[in-house]
Scaffold this active site. Structure first.
Site, short mmCIF file in Angstrom:
data_model
loop_
_atom_site.label_atom_id
_atom_site.label_comp_id
_atom_site.label_asym_id
_atom_site.label_seq_id
_atom_site.Cartn_x
_atom_site.Cartn_y
_atom_site.Cartn_z
N CYS A 1 0.85 -1.19 0.00
CA CYS A 1 0.00 0.00 0.00
C CYS A 1 0.89 1.24 0.00
CB CYS A 1 -0.88 -0.03 1.25
SG CYS A 1 -1.87 1.47 1.49
N CYS B 1 -0.78 3.36 -6.61
CA CYS B 1 -1.74 2.77 -5.66
C CYS B 1 -1.92 1.33 -6.11
CB CYS B 1 -3.07 3.51 -5.67
SG CYS B 1 -4.38 2.66 -4.75
N THR B 2 -1.79 0.38 -5.20
CA THR B 2 -1.80 -1.02 -5.61
C THR B 2 -3.16 -1.48 -6.14
OG1 THR B 2 -2.15 -1.58 -3.28
CG2 THR B 2 0.10 -1.71 -4.12
N1 DGL Z 1 -3.97 0.35 -2.12
C1 DGL Z 1 -3.61 1.51 -1.41
C2 DGL Z 1 -2.38 2.18 -1.99
O1 DGL Z 1 -1.55 1.54 -2.60
C3 DGL Z 1 -4.62 2.52 -0.96
C4 DGL Z 1 -6.06 2.47 -1.26
C5 DGL Z 1 -6.89 3.31 -0.31
O2 DGL Z 1 -7.02 2.88 0.84
O3 DGL Z 1 -7.36 4.38 -0.70
O4 DGL Z 1 -2.18 3.36 -1.83
#
Ligand code: DGL
Length: 259
Positions: free
Chosen positions: A73, A187-188
Site C-alpha cells: 500500500c 496505488c496497488t
Molecule cells: N492500495 C492503497 C495504496 O496503494 C490505498 C487504497 C486506499 O485505501 O485508498 O495506496
C-alpha cells in the site's frame, strides 16, 4: 516450514502484489491482512492513520509470527515505514511510487503519478521527485475515487467509463510538442483497472506497476524458504471488519486465500 510473510493493504490492492510474490516465492506461505474497516486510506489524517496501522501490526505480528511484512500500500508505506521499522524487529518491504524507474525510462520527460490524495500529499513522495526526477516534469494526480472503483470492478460490478476518465484525464499532459509517456500506478488497487485505462488513454503510455520489483525485493530480504515444499491448502486472509460480504469472500477464495 518457514514462518509466513504478512502482506498488508487497506483493500484488494495488495492482491496485485501478492500474485507477484507467489510467482517469485512459490514455496512461501502468506497471510493477507486487509484493513477494510479503515478503507479508504487516501483521505485519512496522518497521525491517526499512523497509530491505527502501527497498532494493527502489533496485533498481527503477535498472532501470526511472520518472518517479514510487505506493505502492499503506497498510502501507508509513504507515511509510516520508518515508524514500523523502528517499532518492530521483522524486516518490512514497502511499496512507494515508482518515480525513480519512471524518470530513468521516460523519453519525453513528462511523467505522471496516479495515486490516492494521501500519497500525493506526502513529503516522502515530494522527496522521491527531488532525489530522482528533477530533470523531469512530474504531474501528481490524486484520485478520491479510483481505489473504490477498483474494489467494485474486481467484484464484477460495472464501472462507468466516463467517471473513470474523469479520474485519470489529468495524467495526460501535452507541452511544447511533448506528451506524457509514463503513468506511475502509485496505488496497488490501480493495476486492476489498467485494461480500462488503456482503452481510455488518448495516446499510448507505459502504465508502470511496481509489483514485480516489490516481490523481488521481498525475496532479497527473506531469502529462499527453509525447505522447498509443494504447499497444500490455502493461504489465509484476515479482514479487520471481521465480516467481508459474499462477493469479497468469493474473490478472496479465487485468489487461493481462506478466511
Ligand atoms: N492500495 C492503497 C495504496 O496503494 C490505498 C487504497 C486506499 O485505501 O485508498 O495506496
Amino acid at each position: 516450514m518457514s514462518d509466513p510473510i504478512l502482506v498488508f493493504d487497506s483493500g484488494i490492492g495488495g492482491l496485485t502484489v501478492l500474485r507477484e510474490l507467489r510467482t517469485v516465492m512459490p514455496d512461501r506461505r502468506f497471510v493477507y491482512v486487509v484493513d477494510d474497516a479503515g478503507f479508504p486510506y487516501g483521505d485519512w489524517e496522518e497521525a491517526p492513520l499512523v497509530q491505527r496501522v502501527s497498532d494493527l501490526f502489533a496485533e498481527m505480528i503477535a498472532t501470526h509470527r511472520p518472518e517479514a511484512a510487505v506493505i502492499a500500500c503506497n498510502t501507508a508505506s509513504t507515511l509510516l515505514l520508518p515508524e514500523l521499522r523502528e517499532r518492530f524487529s521483522i524486516p518490512f518491504v514497502g511499496t512507494v511510487p515508482a518515480i525513480k524507474p519512471a524518470a530513468e525510462r521516460t523519453r519525453s520527460g513528462l511523467v505522471s503519478v496516479l495515486a490516492t490524495p494521501g500519497t500525493v500529499r506526502r513529503d516522502y513522495t515530494r522527496g522521491l521527485i527531488d532525489d530522482f526526477a528533477r530533470q523531469c516534469d512530474v504531474t501528481l494526480v490524486g484520485s478520491q475515487k479510483l481505489a473504490g472503483m477498483a474494489e467494485s470492478h474486481i467484484r464484477g460490478r460495472p464501472v462507468d467509463g466516463k467517471a473513470l476518465w474523469g479520474e485519470i484525464a489529468e495524467c495526460f499532459v501535452e507541452r511544447d510538442g511533448r506528451r506524457t509517456d509514463i503513468v506511475v500506478l502509485a496505488c496497488t488497487h490501480y493495476p486492476f483497472l489498467a485494461n480500462m485505462f488503456r482503452k481510455l488513454a488518448p495516446w499510448p503510455v507505459d502504465w508502470l506497476d511496481p509489483a514485480e520489483a516489490i516481490a523481488r525485493q521481498a525475496f532479497k530480504v527473506t531469502g529462499a524458504a527453509v525447505a522447498a515444499e509443494l504447499l497444500e491448502g490455502f493461504d489465509h486472509a484476515v479482514f479487520t471488519s471481521g465480516a467481508p460480504d459474499y462477493a469479497t469472500r468469493r474473490l478472496i477464495h479465487g485468489f487461493g486465500l481462506a478466511l
